[in-house]
Design an enzyme around this catalytic site. Structure first.
Site, PDB file in Angstrom:
ATOM      1  N   HIS A  87       0.841  -1.197   0.000  1.00 55.14           N
ATOM      2  CA  HIS A  87       0.000   0.000   0.000  1.00 55.14           C
ATOM      3  C   HIS A  87       0.874   1.244   0.000  1.00 55.14           C
ATOM      4  O   HIS A  87       1.809   1.368   0.806  1.00 55.14           O
ATOM      5  CB  HIS A  87      -0.928   0.024   1.211  1.00 55.14           C
ATOM      6  CG  HIS A  87      -1.810   1.248   1.252  1.00 55.14           C
ATOM      7  ND1 HIS A  87      -2.752   1.498   0.286  1.00 55.14           N
ATOM      8  CD2 HIS A  87      -1.868   2.305   2.111  1.00 55.14           C
ATOM      9  CE1 HIS A  87      -3.361   2.651   0.557  1.00 55.14           C
ATOM     10  NE2 HIS A  87      -2.823   3.154   1.654  1.00 55.14           N
ATOM     11  N   SER A  88       0.576   2.184  -0.913  1.00 54.11           N
ATOM     12  CA  SER A  88       1.269   3.463  -1.012  1.00 54.11           C
ATOM     13  C   SER A  88       2.774   3.221  -1.213  1.00 54.11           C
ATOM     14  O   SER A  88       3.167   2.577  -2.184  1.00 54.11           O
ATOM     15  CB  SER A  88       0.947   4.304   0.225  1.00 54.11           C
ATOM     16  OG  SER A  88       1.194   5.674  -0.004  1.00 54.11           O
ATOM     17  N   MET A  89       3.638   3.690  -0.322  1.00 58.40           N
ATOM     18  CA  MET A  89       5.062   3.407  -0.453  1.00 58.40           C
ATOM     19  C   MET A  89       5.298   1.913  -0.621  1.00 58.40           C
ATOM     20  O   MET A  89       6.176   1.482  -1.393  1.00 58.40           O
ATOM     21  CB  MET A  89       5.811   3.917   0.783  1.00 58.40           C
ATOM     22  CG  MET A  89       7.305   3.615   0.791  1.00 58.40           C
ATOM     23  SD  MET A  89       8.154   4.160   2.302  1.00 58.40           S
ATOM     24  CE  MET A  89       7.815   2.770   3.399  1.00 58.40           C
ATOM     25  N   ALA A  91       3.609  -0.271  -2.155  1.00 56.28           N
ATOM     26  CA  ALA A  91       3.334  -0.764  -3.512  1.00 56.28           C
ATOM     27  C   ALA A  91       4.564  -0.621  -4.396  1.00 56.28           C
ATOM     28  O   ALA A  91       4.890  -1.517  -5.184  1.00 56.28           O
ATOM     29  CB  ALA A  91       2.155  -0.016  -4.112  1.00 56.28           C
ATOM     30  N   SER A 114      -1.479  -0.937  -4.250  1.00 58.67           N
ATOM     31  CA  SER A 114      -2.605  -0.207  -3.671  1.00 58.67           C
ATOM     32  C   SER A 114      -2.267   1.256  -3.387  1.00 58.67           C
ATOM     33  O   SER A 114      -1.212   1.564  -2.824  1.00 58.67           O
ATOM     34  CB  SER A 114      -3.011  -0.903  -2.357  1.00 58.67           C
ATOM     35  OG  SER A 114      -3.880  -0.107  -1.580  1.00 58.67           O
TER      36      SER A 114
END
Length: 245
Positions: A87-89, A91, A114
């Protein structure tokens, strides 16, 4: 200190899912997933250095180096098919880890990216260099951290150094030419995420020769908290494993 936390070991599981947290996040973010994910999947959540039970470990300041360390830590756990969720970083790190694993002949079966732009299409926002109040405001604005907790001076003193490190790490990241991913990717994004549009999330399809799918769910940057069941259902469907009964 080990790099991954497994809330529920499943020796019988046919697959492992490695989950990589966002900037400022820790393994505990994925702790509840073990209860909801299929019995056929064993969840391992990354614990980055410098936080939680790794508070004494030095920060890693380069995303490519962090990906190498994560890929190395996964090596003993690659005895069954593996998928990555970031998720975010996390990903972007999942993508870089997948490239390394593919180079080593142990590619994951799927990458779930994500809540962030594609690796070759990073934003220009710089948060790491702002003052403490501005960094806290950014975190609270994203919705991932309890605002009240960050108003506690002692807690803020513990949390801010690794949050600032993570923002700097991902803001300094630059996509490098090299191994082209052949692994299928699913990008998942909240429909009101202020940091990534559906079009920007769709650009993940440009970094793999594998299948690509885009899933849009209701919510902001941390859509996956209220939509946890929907995210896990998408993982089950994509990996073709039976849902938890």
């Amino acid at each position: 200190m080990t790099w991954f936390r497994c809330a529920e070991t499943r020796p019988w599981a046919s697959m492992r899912l490695f989950c990589l947290p966002h900037a400022g996040g820790s393994a505990v973010f994925y702790r509840s997933w073990a209860k909801e994910v299929s019995p056929a999947v064993e969840v391992h959540a990354a614990q980055y250095p410098g936080r939680a039970d790794r508070m004494a470990d030095p920060f890693v300041t380069d995303a490519h180096q962090l990906a190498r360390l994560l890929a190395g830590a996964m090596a003993p756990l690659m005895d069954r098919p593996t998928a990555l969720f970031g998720h975010s970083m996390g990903a972007v790190l999942a993508y870089e880890v997948a490239r390394l694993l593919q180079e080593r002949g142990s590619a994951p079966v799927h990458v779930f990216a994500s809540g962030t732009r594609a690796p070759h299409d990073r934003g220009e926002d710089r948060v790491a260099g702002r003052d403490d109040d501005a960094v806290v405001a950014e975190i609270v604005g994203l919705g991932g951290t309890d605002a009240e907790a960050l108003r506690d001076p002692e807690l803020r003193e513990l949390v801010l150094p690794y949050v600032r490190n993570d923002f700097a790490l991902i803001e300094d990241y630059a996509h490098r030419p090299g191994t082209r991913l052949a692994v299928p990717i699913t990008a998942i994004v909240g429909d009101s995420d202020p940091h990534v549009t559906e079009e920007q999330a769709a650009a993940w399809g440009e970094v793999t020769d594998g299948r690509f799918a885009l899933k849009v769910l209701p919510g902001d940057h941390f859509y996956l908290v209220p939509c946890q069941s929907d995210v896990i259902a998408e993982i089950h469907r994509t990996l073709e494993v039976p849902a938890a009964s």
